[in-house]
Design a protein around this motif. Structure first.
Motif, short mmCIF file in Angstrom:
data_model
loop_
_atom_site.label_atom_id
_atom_site.label_comp_id
_atom_site.label_asym_id
_atom_site.label_seq_id
_atom_site.Cartn_x
_atom_site.Cartn_y
_atom_site.Cartn_z
N MET A 1 0.85 -1.19 0.00
CA MET A 1 0.00 0.00 0.00
C MET A 1 0.88 1.24 0.00
N THR A 2 0.70 2.11 -0.97
CA THR A 2 1.46 3.34 -1.09
C THR A 2 0.64 4.51 -0.58
N ALA A 3 1.26 5.32 0.27
CA ALA A 3 0.57 6.49 0.81
C ALA A 3 1.25 7.75 0.30
N THR A 4 0.45 8.75 -0.03
CA THR A 4 0.95 10.06 -0.42
C THR A 4 0.27 11.10 0.45
N THR A 5 0.79 12.32 0.41
CA THR A 5 0.24 13.40 1.22
C THR A 5 -0.18 14.55 0.32
N THR A 6 -1.35 15.08 0.59
CA THR A 6 -1.81 16.30 -0.05
C THR A 6 -2.29 17.24 1.04
N THR A 7 -2.76 18.41 0.67
CA THR A 7 -3.27 19.35 1.66
C THR A 7 -4.65 19.81 1.25
N VAL A 8 -5.44 20.23 2.22
CA VAL A 8 -6.77 20.78 1.94
C VAL A 8 -6.88 22.12 2.66
N PRO A 9 -7.70 23.03 2.13
CA PRO A 9 -7.79 24.37 2.70
C PRO A 9 -8.61 24.40 3.99
N VAL A 10 -8.31 25.34 4.83
CA VAL A 10 -9.10 25.63 6.02
C VAL A 10 -9.84 26.94 5.77
N PRO A 11 -11.17 26.94 5.71
CA PRO A 11 -11.91 28.17 5.39
C PRO A 11 -11.57 29.30 6.35
N GLY A 12 -11.59 30.51 5.82
CA GLY A 12 -11.41 31.69 6.65
C GLY A 12 -9.98 32.11 6.85
N GLY A 13 -9.04 31.43 6.20
CA GLY A 13 -7.65 31.81 6.37
C GLY A 13 -6.79 31.15 5.32
N SER A 14 -5.48 31.24 5.50
CA SER A 14 -4.54 30.67 4.54
C SER A 14 -4.01 29.32 4.98
N ASP A 15 -4.45 28.81 6.12
CA ASP A 15 -3.96 27.54 6.64
C ASP A 15 -4.42 26.38 5.77
N ARG A 16 -3.63 25.31 5.80
CA ARG A 16 -3.99 24.08 5.11
C ARG A 16 -3.70 22.91 6.03
N VAL A 17 -4.38 21.80 5.81
CA VAL A 17 -4.25 20.61 6.65
C VAL A 17 -3.72 19.46 5.80
N ASP A 18 -2.77 18.72 6.34
CA ASP A 18 -2.23 17.56 5.63
C ASP A 18 -3.24 16.41 5.63
N VAL A 19 -3.37 15.78 4.48
CA VAL A 19 -4.25 14.63 4.31
C VAL A 19 -3.44 13.51 3.68
N THR A 20 -3.57 12.31 4.22
CA THR A 20 -2.89 11.14 3.67
C THR A 20 -3.82 10.42 2.70
N LEU A 21 -3.32 10.14 1.51
CA LEU A 21 -4.07 9.40 0.49
C LEU A 21 -3.46 8.01 0.36
#
Length: 298
Positions: A1-21
């Motif tokens: 199983m191969t895992a990669t990382t992407t990011t998703v936005p947090v509304p109301g600011g410039s922050d982003r959260v890491d998500v594992t795919l």
């Protein structure tokens, strides 16, 4: 199983959260799954024309207190596209198998649009697994309560999508325009605020094969309706359930559920389109937080 990382936005600011795919195989079907956070598990089931990225604006808020699990349903996004298995019962089995593969023994389940019927059936089948249920902006088969919503007939695209082979033959080459129409309509014309979220969704609907599998749940509506009716012949919905409406479904889903649910709360989000997580993520999180945390200490 191969895992990669992407990011998703947090509304109301410039922050982003890491998500594992990662890609997991459930009953022979490869499912693309996004995960984030730690804590009690929350399974998010998207609809049409969506992918796991539908949930991008709420993943950050949920991941602060929960382990978020957001798959692409079979036939959608970057998951496999088998020839069949698009009825809600099979989609519910996919969701159950996914939780098992991830070692989850208790989860809240959230479904919207096409994801609502399988979320409902999973809760009916596995009260030991589903601790909380959230159903949004959909109807449950032919159950009474949606007569006002259906007074002029179902939405036009239900019949278009359900006719085997038709929609994909017409739409191939025009997928982006078609998907964008739904994204605009589902946000009351406001559109998707994040280009990478919109582009990530649109990309996976390209080509005749992608369209054909995306229309699978519509071509299985009759089977799904029978499964819902059968489930309610001998059991009630005992899982604490939150029904959330917006435009256009409103309280139709809540009215369908009311006679069969032991613990049901209903809300309608004002000035909100059908695609609630993309249109009004903050309002959605404000409703989800107390419901999902209701049994946190259990």
């Amino acid at each position: 199983m191969t895992a990669t990382t992407t990011t998703v936005p947090v509304p109301g600011g410039s922050d982003r959260v890491d998500v594992t795919l990662r890609r997991l195989t459930v009953d022979g079907v490869g499912l693309n799954v996004a995960t984030a956070g730690r804590g009690p598990a929350v399974l998010l089931l998207h609809g049409f024309p969506h992918t796991w990225r539908l949930w991008s604006p709420v993943i950050g808020g949920l991941a602060r207190r929960h382990r978020v699990i957001a798959p692409d349903l079979r036939g959608y996004g970057d998951s496999a596209r088998p020839a069949d298995g698009y009825d809600a019962g099979t989609l519910a089995a996919d969701a159950e198998g996914l939780l098992t593969a991830l070692g989850v023994t208790s989860a809240a389940v959230v479904g919207i649009d096409v994801g609502t019927p399988p979320a409902f059936l999973l809760a009916m089948r596995r009260t030991d697994l589903v601790r909380r249920l959230v159903l949004m902006e959909s109807l449950l088969g032919r159950l009474p309560g949606a007569e006002d919503f259906l007074a002029d007939g179902p939405p036009w695209w239900f019949g278009f999508h359900a006719e085997d082979g038709l929609a994909e033959s017409v739409l191939t080459g025009h997928e982006e325009r078609y998907v964008q129409w739904f994204l605009d309509r589902g946000t009351l014309g406001r559109g998707v605020r994040y280009d990478d979220v919109r582009d990530g969704i649109v990309r996976t609907y390209s080509g005749e094969a992608a369209l054909r599998s995306a229309f699978g749940p519509y071509r299985s509506l009759a089977a799904t309706a029978r499964q819902i009716e059968t489930a309610l012949e001998s059991a009630r919905l005992t899982v604490p359930t939150l029904a959330i409406g917006a435009h256009p479904v409103g309280r139709a889903l809540e009215r369908q559920l009311r006679p069969y649910a032991d613990h049901l709360t209903g809300h309608v989000i004002p000035d909100c389109g059908h695609i609630i997580p993309l249109d009004r993520p903050d309002a959605l999180l404000a409703l989800l937080a107390p419901h999902l945390d209701g049994d946190r200490d259990m």
